[in-house]
Design an enzyme around this catalytic site. Structure first.
Site, PDB file in Angstrom:
ATOM      1  N   HIS A  17      -6.458   1.200  -4.088  1.00  0.00           N
ATOM      2  CA  HIS A  17      -5.784  -0.117  -3.987  1.00  0.00           C
ATOM      3  C   HIS A  17      -6.283  -1.268  -4.150  1.00  0.00           C
ATOM      4  O   HIS A  17      -5.857  -2.198  -4.705  1.00  0.00           O
ATOM      5  CB  HIS A  17      -4.596  -0.343  -3.078  1.00  0.00           C
ATOM      6  CG  HIS A  17      -3.326  -0.947  -3.416  1.00  0.00           C
ATOM      7  ND1 HIS A  17      -3.325  -2.413  -2.884  1.00  0.00           N
ATOM      8  CD2 HIS A  17      -2.319  -0.688  -4.057  1.00  0.00           C
ATOM      9  CE1 HIS A  17      -2.436  -2.803  -3.438  1.00  0.00           C
ATOM     10  NE2 HIS A  17      -1.498  -1.843  -4.155  1.00  0.00           N
ATOM     11  N   HIS A  27      -2.551   1.284 -14.070  1.00  0.00           N
ATOM     12  CA  HIS A  27      -1.985   0.796 -12.912  1.00  0.00           C
ATOM     13  C   HIS A  27      -2.918  -0.046 -12.125  1.00  0.00           C
ATOM     14  O   HIS A  27      -3.613   0.389 -11.080  1.00  0.00           O
ATOM     15  CB  HIS A  27      -1.366   1.760 -12.050  1.00  0.00           C
ATOM     16  CG  HIS A  27      -0.537   1.023 -10.823  1.00  0.00           C
ATOM     17  ND1 HIS A  27       0.837   1.330 -10.689  1.00  0.00           N
ATOM     18  CD2 HIS A  27      -0.876   0.412  -9.715  1.00  0.00           C
ATOM     19  CE1 HIS A  27       1.503   0.690  -9.754  1.00  0.00           C
ATOM     20  NE2 HIS A  27       0.135   0.040  -9.128  1.00  0.00           N
ATOM     21  N   HIS A  83       0.678  -7.578  -8.056  1.00  0.00           N
ATOM     22  CA  HIS A  83      -0.432  -7.065  -7.244  1.00  0.00           C
ATOM     23  C   HIS A  83      -1.313  -8.148  -6.843  1.00  0.00           C
ATOM     24  O   HIS A  83      -1.763  -8.328  -5.698  1.00  0.00           O
ATOM     25  CB  HIS A  83      -0.995  -5.860  -7.945  1.00  0.00           C
ATOM     26  CG  HIS A  83      -0.196  -4.759  -8.052  1.00  0.00           C
ATOM     27  ND1 HIS A  83       0.912  -4.391  -8.706  1.00  0.00           N
ATOM     28  CD2 HIS A  83      -0.254  -3.575  -7.283  1.00  0.00           C
ATOM     29  CE1 HIS A  83       1.361  -3.236  -8.431  1.00  0.00           C
ATOM     30  NE2 HIS A  83       0.793  -2.740  -7.803  1.00  0.00           N
TER      31      HIS A  83
END
Length: 610
Positions: free
Chosen positions: A462, A381, A275
């Site tokens: 995100h 996450h 990520h």
């Protein structure tokens, strides 16, 4: 040195059928004078195609002959545009010439006879001007099953004149296989970044939609090697104009010509980088990773999942880390209970599309990369991290907590942008209060519904980054589980880019700009994507990266999957700051089933040619 030079075209042979084979080609040049004498051959040496094997649309024109060796001090390279295309031009410094042993060529078109114009100067002020012809091979970004094109397909919808010179770095992700032998290095259940492997999909496009650079997936990734497996993600530009990205069990540092500056493993106690890999303003690199052999209260050892933030120096040495299991609450399930289980980041499972899980299910999930509560499951996450030098803190976006969070060097939470539901104790005191432009508190439910306002919280976000120039924060709000629930109709979902202003003294948050709600379900992106301010143009970049993942019918409930399900498209936009109408609008369609866009950013080639 050369007193006069005539502009001469040098015809070069086809680069090669295989993109990684260097080409050496020279041709005689007539009419060049040196001390009154003609000089045979090319004074700039020969051409090396794809010189470092990692970037097939690059080349180096060497400075081999004695006549110019050590004499050239500057150059300008221009790549002539295709019909209807965008020309590229950039300057090359003496240090860069010496670093590459020649003149670096960036921005070649694939499968095309490129025209490259080079102007250069020597130490005595003499100049040369030459045109080169270079044929390049077709693109090969990695082939696999369920493909209908060799690469994502671009459709340019709008580009204002003052943005036509833009270059956009785009990352795409596609599944791969072959990593089964490495699974034992991760959790016993086979989760983690090896099973979450992917073929690298990094490329740069111009505003005509043409690809002008891409990363060779065969030299930078190998599913069967521990140090090269994993999903290449989070590529960012460093302060020195180079690139870093994270991939599996480490991170890489490379310049745009493909010269690998460094490849580093994660510090010994950490695993599964993905990520985000971003250099902070303090010069260190911030990485989202996980911890191996982490002890639970009962003595059980687990591998954690996407819940650690690392700070390493440019040599890969650990400087500090943030353990979110101690800083936040791994048992908070307010957002987890509202998730669409069909798309948990890039874990795509059509059979679970539209399915929500109850608290008992979340607590009984096997350990590993599954969304659920408690350390050892994917409860946080985290998918982005940014560094704020003003107060030596980090900003993270947590998809599974539906929150953007600021945390100090002391590991204490400074503030949280999130609906209040589920936050307890001291963490509840850190949740910011929404206000209007006059600072008046808004009336909002614990689940995030606010009355008589455009203000909205972020859901399964995100990215979260500080805009240092404006003292604000941008977040990409994917929008799954909005108001901590699933809507009656899946087509009611939308994603958006949003900018907030935070008052840390009053503990308030004001929404100052948003874009995307008006796009509706067409560009709803359940996973990935980015929003980031661009200081060079005072603009806002947005990338809706995973639209159409479940098809335009919504993909579940009483709606059947249509024939477009899994054919992902994305939308890249750039807005002048504060405006609602984009100055740039480019649609990027996927080339492989369930392959998704990841992120995008702007590229300044004059900053990156080094």
């Amino acid at each position: 040195m050369f007193k006069t030079m005539k502009k001469t075209t040098i015809a070069l042979i086809t680069a090669a059928l295989i993109g990684t084979i260097p080409v050496v080609a020279t041709a005689s040049i007539k009419g060049m004078k040196h001390s009154g004498k003609q000089i045979p051959g090319n004074p700039l040496g020969h051409i090396k195609y794809n010189p470092y094997k990692n970037t097939p649309l690059t080349a180096v024109i060497t400075l081999g002959p004695k006549s110019v060796q050590g004499q050239v001090v500057s150059a300008t390279v221009s790549i002539k545009a295709k019909e209807g295309g965008v020309p590229l031009s950039y300057d090359v410094s003496e240090a860069t010439l010496q670093n590459h042993g020649g003149i670096p060529v960036f921005g070649l078109y694939p499968n095309y006879m490129n025209t490259v114009e080079v102007e250069w100067s020597d130490k005595n002020g003499n100049k040369g001007n030459f045109d080169y012809k270079l044929m390049t091979p077709a693109m090969d970004m990695g082939f696999g099953q369920n493909m209908w094109a060799s690469h994502p397909q671009m459709t340019v919808e709008k580009v204002d004149d003052d943005f036509k010179d833009r270059l956009y770095f785009v990352s795409w992700s596609g599944p791969t296989t072959g990593n089964e032998a490495l699974m034992n290095h991760n959790t016993p259940d086979g989760h983690g970044s090896f099973s979450w492997d992917a073929t690298p999909g990094y490329f740069i496009i111009d505003t005509a939609g043409d690809i002008r650079w891409y990363l060779n997936p065969y030299t930078t990734h190998d599913s069967k090697q521990y140090d090269k497996a994993g999903n290449a993600m989070g590529m960012n530009v460093t302060t020195d104009g180079n690139m870093i990205w994270v991939q599996g069990q480490g991170w890489k540092h490379m310049n745009i010509m493909g010269q690998m500056i460094g490849e580093h493993n994660l510090p010994g106690d950490f695993i599964d980088a993905s990520h985000e890999g971003l250099q902070g303003k303090n010069g260190n690199v911030f990485i989202r990773a996980a911890r191996k052999n982490y002890p639970l209260a009962d003595g059980t050892l687990v591998n954690t999942v996407r819940d650690h933030l690392l700070e390493v120096d440019m040599n890969g040495q650990l400087v500090d880390f943030w353990d979110l299991n101690e800083i936040l609450d791994p048992m908070r399930d307010a957002a987890l209970l509202s998730l669409d289980s069909g798309a948990v980041c890039l874990n795509i499972d059509i059979d679970k599309a539209g399915v929500q899980h109850d608290a008992e299910y979340l607590a009984k999930q096997q350990r590993g990369d599954v969304h659920g509560v408690e350390t050892g499951r994917n409860w946080a996450h985290v998918n982005s991290v940014d560094y704020d030098p003003v107060d030596d803190s980090i900003i993270v976006s947590s998809r599974h907590q539906s929150a953007a969070i600021k945390i100090g060097r002391d590991k204490e939470v400074k503030w949280i942008i999130s609906p209040r539901a589920g936050w307890k104790g001291e963490l509840a005191d850190k949740v910011l209060t929404p206000v209007d432009a006059k600072g008046k508190p808004l009336k909002c439910t614990d689940n995030g519904k606010c009355e008589n306002t455009d203000f909205d919280f972020v859901y399964t976000p995100h990215t979260a980054y500080k805009v240092h120039e404006k003292n604000t924060y941008t977040v990409f709000d994917n929008g799954d589980g909005r108001f901590l629930e699933q809507p009656a109709f899946p087509t009611d979902k939308y994603s958006r880019s949003v900018e907030y202003k935070v008052d840390e003294k009053k503990m308030t948050v004001q929404q100052v700009w948003e874009y995307g709600k008006e796009l509706g379900y067409e560009y709803y992106s359940p996973v990935t994507s980015i929003t980031k301010y661009q200081p060079d143009r005072d603009s806002m970049l947005s990338y809706f990266a995973s639209a159409n993942l479940f098809g335009m019918g919504g993909g579940y409930g009483n709606v059947k999957f249509d024939e477009t399900t899994g054919k992902v498209k994305s939308l890249l936009t750039e807005h002048r700051y504060g405006e609602q109408e984009p100055a740039v609008k480019i649609q990027i369609d996927g080339h492989r089933l369930f392959a998704s866009g990841y992120r995008a950013q702007t590229i300044d080639i004059n900053q990156m040619i080094r």
